[in-house]
Design a protein around this motif. Structure first.
Motif, PDB file in Angstrom:
ATOM      1  N   ILE A  13       0.548  -1.089   0.057  1.00  0.00           N
ATOM      2  CA  ILE A  13       0.184  -0.088   0.056  1.00  0.00           C
ATOM      3  C   ILE A  13       0.846   1.277  -0.233  1.00  0.00           C
ATOM      4  O   ILE A  13       0.699   1.918  -0.867  1.00  0.00           O
ATOM      5  N   LYS A  43      -2.937  -6.439   5.223  1.00  0.00           N
ATOM      6  CA  LYS A  43      -2.401  -5.876   4.731  1.00  0.00           C
ATOM      7  C   LYS A  43      -1.434  -7.421   4.358  1.00  0.00           C
ATOM      8  O   LYS A  43       0.084  -6.906   4.280  1.00  0.00           O
ATOM      9  N   TRP A  64      -8.829  -2.222  -4.178  1.00  0.00           N
ATOM     10  CA  TRP A  64      -8.072  -1.971  -4.492  1.00  0.00           C
ATOM     11  C   TRP A  64      -8.360  -1.989  -6.164  1.00  0.00           C
ATOM     12  O   TRP A  64      -9.508  -1.848  -6.740  1.00  0.00           O
ATOM     13  N   PHE A  95      -4.570   1.055  -4.148  1.00  0.00           N
ATOM     14  CA  PHE A  95      -5.357   1.262  -2.743  1.00  0.00           C
ATOM     15  C   PHE A  95      -6.011   2.022  -3.076  1.00  0.00           C
ATOM     16  O   PHE A  95      -6.214   2.920  -2.923  1.00  0.00           O
ATOM     17  N   THR A 103      -7.884   4.281   4.971  1.00  0.00           N
ATOM     18  CA  THR A 103      -6.643   3.999   5.109  1.00  0.00           C
ATOM     19  C   THR A 103      -6.073   2.896   6.848  1.00  0.00           C
ATOM     20  O   THR A 103      -7.308   2.776   7.345  1.00  0.00           O
TER      21      THR A 103
END
Ligand code: BLA
Length: 316
Positions: free
Chosen positions: A136, A172, A303, A309, A313
């Motif tokens: 990211i 992640k 995505w 991305f 956040t």
């Protein structure tokens, strides 16, 4: 090429059962993810030499406590592959594949990850080339490995649609081409899934083939720690642990998770889960047993087709 074959329905001896037709719609015990594993092993051998892993001696096959499920474990290593291992669980009610390939820490290529859980009605799939480093924020790493593979993500994003909200922390560990999907168990989905598995594994082998050894010691350390962090996450929080405990009991499940599935935790680093994920620390210093501290999110694929991305956040 192969596709799953559907042999005679497993309930065919039970001729007078009223449930026969309902159940025979898609008898999951007639599918086998062993074929996925066999494909991967054959394909790997075209590129490199596979050696049996020393783990194989202790972790091979076993029956569940109720003797209704068979667990099959295979493990290998190769010059650039620290560990290539699979866990296959088969019973009349579930079919599970946990297949992963971990590179040697001299290499920064992604980790191959295929996790498929299939019950009578529905299936849960994660198929990905899990990035070793943050895709990211690190554009360089993302472009190095995923730019040329975005077409795969696009192809399967339609066929195997995004599975909805998931543990935020998991994202992640996923790449822009991740297949995260939930669907009802049908034959056509399995054909798509097997083709996705083959495409993704071939793509991973290509990366493995082309990768060159990292020579800068500090960079090797970074790769090693990233893999250790990944292993720490999965050994502690993988959604499969619950079923594994149910099938083979607490002690054996722990052994399979720590020493087989996510082998390397003891060798690749000395940091603990809480060093990497301090938000899981309870007041008494133990690890919070919740899977997610941040909660579930990402209802839609975060995505875009260019690999950017587009989700919120990531918390924590
Ligand atoms: C569910 N498995 C899930 C979910 C994910 C994954 C994202 C949805 C629930 C959630 O958001 O946590 C898979 N998560 C992963 C993977 C990574 C990750 C691969 O962070 C890697 C970084 N799944 C297995 C095995 C079993 C299994 C071996 O891989 C069983 C032995 C079962 N997975 C399983 C089940 C569910 C699930 C039963 C649904 C129930 C639940 O959510 O707990």
């Amino acid at each position: 090429s192969f596709s799953l074959s559907f042999n005679s329905p497993p309930f065919s001896t039970n001729c007078n059962s009223k449930n026969r037709f309902k159940r025979a719609r898609f008898p999951i015990s007639s599918i086998s993810y062993q074929k996925f594993v066999q494909f991967a092993l054959d394909e790997t051998k075209l590129h490199t030499h596979l050696f049996p892993s020393p783990l194989q001696e202790k972790h091979n096959s076993m029956l569940s406590l109720d003797q209704k499920a068979k667990l099959e474990m295979l493990s290998f290593h190769a010059p650039k592959i620290r560990l290539l291992r699979s866990l296959n669980i088969e019973s009349e009610t579930v079919q599970v594949l946990d297949f992963a390939a971990f590179p040697e820490p001299e290499f920064d290529i992604p980790i191959f990850c295929a996790n498929i859980f299939t019950a009578a009605n529905s299936s849960i799939v994660v198929l990905d080339l899990n990035p070793l480093h943050d895709v990211i924020t690190q554009r360089y790493y993302r472009e190095k490995y995923y730019k040329s593979l975005l077409h795969l993500g696009t192809k399967y994003a339609e066929l195997l649609p995004w599975g909805g909200k998931l543990t935020s922390e998991s994202l992640k560990f996923f790449s822009p081409i991740v297949i995260w999907s939930k669907f009802s168990s049908t034959e056509s989905k399995y054909d798509i899934l097997s083709s996705a598995f083959m495409d993704y594994y071939k793509a991973w082998l290509e990366l493995m083939n082309n990768t060159v050894e990292e020579t800068i010691p500090s960079q090797r350390m970074i790769n090693r720690e990233a893999q250790h962090r990944y292993l720490s996450w999965r050994a502690e929080k993988d959604p499969g642990h619950h079923l594994l405990r149910k099938l083979i009991g607490e002690t054996l499940a722990k052994d399979v998770v720590q020493n087989f599935l996510f082998n390397g935790i003891d060798e690749l680093g000395s940091k603990s889960f809480l060093d990497y994920f301090p938000e899981y620390r309870c007041e008494d210093g133990t690890i919070n047993t919740k899977r997610s501290m941040a909660g579930k999110s990402y209802e839609h694929r975060p995505w875009d087709e260019r690999g950017e991305f587009i989700g919120d956040t990531i918390k924590s």
